[in-house]
Write a protein that holds these residues in place. Sequence first.
Motif, PDB file in Angstrom:
ATOM      1  N   LEU A  75       0.684  -1.290  -0.208  1.00 23.48           N
ATOM      2  CA  LEU A  75      -0.054   0.026  -0.156  1.00 23.48           C
ATOM      3  C   LEU A  75       0.872   1.385  -0.074  1.00 23.48           C
ATOM      4  CD1 LEU A  75      -2.956  -0.832   2.554  1.00 23.48           C
ATOM      5  CD2 LEU A  75      -3.052  -0.603   0.065  1.00 23.48           C
ATOM      6  N   LEU A  76       2.116   1.117   0.505  1.00 17.83           N
ATOM      7  CA  LEU A  76       2.904   2.260   0.384  1.00 17.83           C
ATOM      8  C   LEU A  76       3.433   2.796  -1.067  1.00 17.83           C
ATOM      9  CD1 LEU A  76       5.431   1.559   3.295  1.00 17.83           C
ATOM     10  CD2 LEU A  76       3.743   3.498   3.087  1.00 17.83           C
ATOM     11  N   LYS A  77       3.560   4.031  -1.332  1.00 21.40           N
ATOM     12  CA  LYS A  77       4.230   4.514  -2.417  1.00 21.40           C
ATOM     13  C   LYS A  77       5.650   4.293  -2.263  1.00 21.40           C
ATOM     14  CE  LYS A  77       1.001   8.548  -2.899  1.00 21.40           C
ATOM     15  NZ  LYS A  77       0.720   9.786  -3.018  1.00 21.40           N
ATOM     16  N   ALA A  78       6.453   4.290  -3.466  1.00 24.52           N
ATOM     17  CA  ALA A  78       8.075   4.241  -3.517  1.00 24.52           C
ATOM     18  C   ALA A  78       8.672   5.323  -2.409  1.00 24.52           C
ATOM     19  CB  ALA A  78       8.385   4.368  -4.935  1.00 24.52           C
ATOM     20  N   ASP A  79       9.532   4.775  -1.827  1.00 19.17           N
ATOM     21  CA  ASP A  79       9.943   5.638  -0.629  1.00 19.17           C
ATOM     22  C   ASP A  79       9.056   5.875   0.402  1.00 19.17           C
ATOM     23  OD1 ASP A  79      12.640   5.583  -1.799  1.00 19.17           O
ATOM     24  OD2 ASP A  79      12.067   7.213  -3.135  1.00 19.17           O
ATOM     25  N   GLY A  80       7.807   5.318   0.582  1.00 19.84           N
ATOM     26  CA  GLY A  80       6.888   5.776   1.509  1.00 19.84           C
ATOM     27  C   GLY A  80       7.507   5.036   2.878  1.00 19.84           C
ATOM     28  N   LYS A  81       6.747   5.569   3.896  1.00 26.61           N
ATOM     29  CA  LYS A  81       7.149   5.368   5.429  1.00 26.61           C
ATOM     30  C   LYS A  81       6.142   4.659   6.198  1.00 26.61           C
ATOM     31  CE  LYS A  81      11.094   8.726   5.564  1.00 26.61           C
ATOM     32  NZ  LYS A  81      11.377   9.908   6.226  1.00 26.61           N
ATOM     33  N   LEU A  82       6.643   3.587   7.121  1.00 23.34           N
ATOM     34  CA  LEU A  82       5.618   3.063   7.887  1.00 23.34           C
ATOM     35  C   LEU A  82       6.186   3.073   9.261  1.00 23.34           C
ATOM     36  CD1 LEU A  82       3.242   0.723   8.552  1.00 23.34           C
ATOM     37  CD2 LEU A  82       5.129  -0.996   7.985  1.00 23.34           C
ATOM     38  N   TRP A  83       5.199   3.509  10.043  1.00 21.87           N
ATOM     39  CA  TRP A  83       5.442   3.606  11.573  1.00 21.87           C
ATOM     40  C   TRP A  83       4.680   2.548  12.249  1.00 21.87           C
ATOM     41  CZ3 TRP A  83       3.222   4.200  16.159  1.00 21.87           C
ATOM     42  CH2 TRP A  83       3.938   4.535  17.368  1.00 21.87           C
ATOM     43  N   LEU A  84       5.567   1.642  13.107  1.00 28.65           N
ATOM     44  CA  LEU A  84       4.872   0.520  13.833  1.00 28.65           C
ATOM     45  C   LEU A  84       5.286   0.666  15.382  1.00 28.65           C
ATOM     46  CD1 LEU A  84       6.133  -2.558  11.631  1.00 28.65           C
ATOM     47  CD2 LEU A  84       3.770  -1.776  12.128  1.00 28.65           C
ATOM     48  N   ALA A  85       4.344   0.442  16.093  1.00 27.06           N
ATOM     49  CA  ALA A  85       4.559   0.315  17.550  1.00 27.06           C
ATOM     50  C   ALA A  85       3.952  -1.042  18.121  1.00 27.06           C
ATOM     51  CB  ALA A  85       4.062   1.390  18.250  1.00 27.06           C
ATOM     52  N   GLY A  86       4.443  -1.741  18.916  1.00 23.59           N
ATOM     53  CA  GLY A  86       3.769  -3.035  19.525  1.00 23.59           C
ATOM     54  C   GLY A  86       4.615  -3.238  20.813  1.00 23.59           C
ATOM     55  N   SER A  87       3.870  -4.192  21.390  1.00 25.40           N
ATOM     56  CA  SER A  87       4.368  -4.789  22.681  1.00 25.40           C
ATOM     57  C   SER A  87       5.384  -5.789  22.523  1.00 25.40           C
ATOM     58  CB  SER A  87       2.901  -5.292  23.596  1.00 25.40           C
ATOM     59  OG  SER A  87       1.973  -4.451  23.700  1.00 25.40           O
ATOM     60  N   ASN A  88       6.181  -5.952  23.409  1.00 28.66           N
ATOM     61  CA  ASN A  88       7.464  -6.763  23.209  1.00 28.66           C
ATOM     62  C   ASN A  88       6.957  -8.410  23.836  1.00 28.66           C
ATOM     63  OD1 ASN A  88       9.675  -8.110  22.841  1.00 28.66           O
ATOM     64  ND2 ASN A  88      10.815  -6.702  23.903  1.00 28.66           N
ATOM     65  N   LYS A  89       7.067  -9.467  23.151  1.00 27.76           N
ATOM     66  CA  LYS A  89       6.980 -10.685  23.661  1.00 27.76           C
ATOM     67  C   LYS A  89       8.025 -10.678  24.893  1.00 27.76           C
ATOM     68  CE  LYS A  89       7.513 -15.533  22.432  1.00 27.76           C
ATOM     69  NZ  LYS A  89       7.773 -16.496  21.474  1.00 27.76           N
ATOM     70  N   PHE A  90       9.245 -10.282  24.731  1.00 29.26           N
ATOM     71  CA  PHE A  90      10.316 -10.761  25.643  1.00 29.26           C
ATOM     72  C   PHE A  90      10.568  -9.490  26.709  1.00 29.26           C
ATOM     73  CE2 PHE A  90      11.633 -12.721  21.686  1.00 29.26           C
ATOM     74  CZ  PHE A  90      11.230 -14.044  22.219  1.00 29.26           C
ATOM     75  N   CYS A  91       9.367  -8.764  27.169  1.00 29.96           N
ATOM     76  CA  CYS A  91       9.443  -7.913  27.945  1.00 29.96           C
ATOM     77  C   CYS A  91       9.288  -8.590  29.419  1.00 29.96           C
ATOM     78  CB  CYS A  91       8.021  -7.150  28.003  1.00 29.96           C
ATOM     79  SG  CYS A  91       7.696  -5.961  29.620  1.00 29.96           S
ATOM     80  N   LEU A  92      10.379  -8.283  30.284  1.00 26.77           N
ATOM     81  CA  LEU A  92      10.328  -8.747  31.680  1.00 26.77           C
ATOM     82  C   LEU A  92       9.573  -8.112  32.556  1.00 26.77           C
ATOM     83  CD1 LEU A  92      14.225  -8.686  32.123  1.00 26.77           C
ATOM     84  CD2 LEU A  92      12.857 -10.563  31.673  1.00 26.77           C
ATOM     85  N   GLY A  93       8.845  -7.137  32.443  1.00 28.93           N
ATOM     86  CA  GLY A  93       7.666  -6.566  33.216  1.00 28.93           C
ATOM     87  C   GLY A  93       6.283  -6.988  32.756  1.00 28.93           C
ATOM     88  N   PRO A  94       5.413  -6.194  33.210  1.00 34.43           N
ATOM     89  CA  PRO A  94       3.967  -6.430  33.091  1.00 34.43           C
ATOM     90  C   PRO A  94       3.638  -6.445  31.309  1.00 34.43           C
ATOM     91  CG  PRO A  94       3.909  -4.451  34.130  1.00 34.43           C
ATOM     92  CD  PRO A  94       5.394  -5.093  34.042  1.00 34.43           C
ATOM     93  N   HIS A  95       2.794  -7.297  30.865  1.00 33.23           N
ATOM     94  CA  HIS A  95       2.360  -7.143  29.605  1.00 33.23           C
ATOM     95  C   HIS A  95       1.224  -6.556  29.468  1.00 33.23           C
ATOM     96  CE1 HIS A  95       0.665  -8.558  25.643  1.00 33.23           C
ATOM     97  NE2 HIS A  95       1.857  -8.825  25.320  1.00 33.23           N
TER      98      HIS A  95
END
Length: 349
Positions: free
Chosen positions: A212-232
């Motif tokens: 869906l991105l144009k050439a040179d388009g940018k994607l910003w992602l954020a997510g929770s980390n499976k390997f978090c030592l703290g609370p999910h």
Amino acid sequence: MSELDGPNTRVGGLFVCPQCRNRLLKQPESFRCVDCGKEYPVIFGIADFRIRSDRYLSLEEERAKARRLATEVEQSFSAMLDYYYDITDDVPPVLAARYKAYHYNSPRQARYSLERLGIASDDVILDVGCGTGGALIAAAEKGSQVYGMDIALRWLMICQQRLREQGISATLVCADIEASPFPDGSFSKIVATDLLENVYSVEKSLSAMGRLLKADGKLWLAGSNKFCLGPHPSTRLWAIGYFPGKWRRRLVTGLRGVDSLRFINLISPARIIRYAKRIGLHVNMLSPRMVALDGEGTYPAIDRVMIKIYVAVARLPLLRQLLIWIGPAFEMALQKAPHSKESKGVDQA
């Protein structure tokens, strides 16, 4: 609010059929594919392009829940959000309070995140998994052309009301990212906040966003980390991603009453980077998720204290690097290479 007549001409001329990728014709209460004949309804002003629903409800159940939100409660963002969690039995009250705080805080958080992505007034932006519209509000403030997509019509009903109250115009569509109604190469920027944990396939969803991105388009992602030592974030249980699946299910069910991770993909930065390389997306930025708190105190006091400690630690260079891999959440900006082949290698994984 959703504008199905007008802004769509800015994205490839028309919607395309999610099933066969051919042109759609706009009808009074639906869109119809000129090739395969499949028809997609418009429900409360939002086009429903789904071929399947999310994994929590069937299409019929999901549309019924959306109608309840549209007809059984005062039409205000706060009332609809409260009502949603009142009628959602598998979210315990302790988690519902935190989830609601997350939604209230989302425009402020998105403003910070979009600054890092570099939004310009001429950008055409898609928020995939837009939820209650925090990133849509932030992007519209930049004067950008804004589109929101979510597989859950129930969330789009709440989002639509929120945008209406804010006086913001955006095109909202209900669709699965793996079968979107947009032509390839439609967007200069795509935002996907906490999306990949909730999709059917992480690999196919990432590939679809690349297309869906144009050439040179940018994607910003954020997510929770499976390997978090703290609370999910979804369970508030510490280091839950390290447990084998069978033990994890028993532990979450025993402590929370329901396995809130049953349809959640446990992801990590390394996994996303590996998939991104296969489809020609290059990582421009990777960091711990930086949290911007609102000033209204919507998060519980203990959460606000923990967030402030986390943000302070994340600013220390050495600990910052460590938090990328074992912290609670990560964010990254990826850029599409010219002439990339988004699907190459992904479907073979």
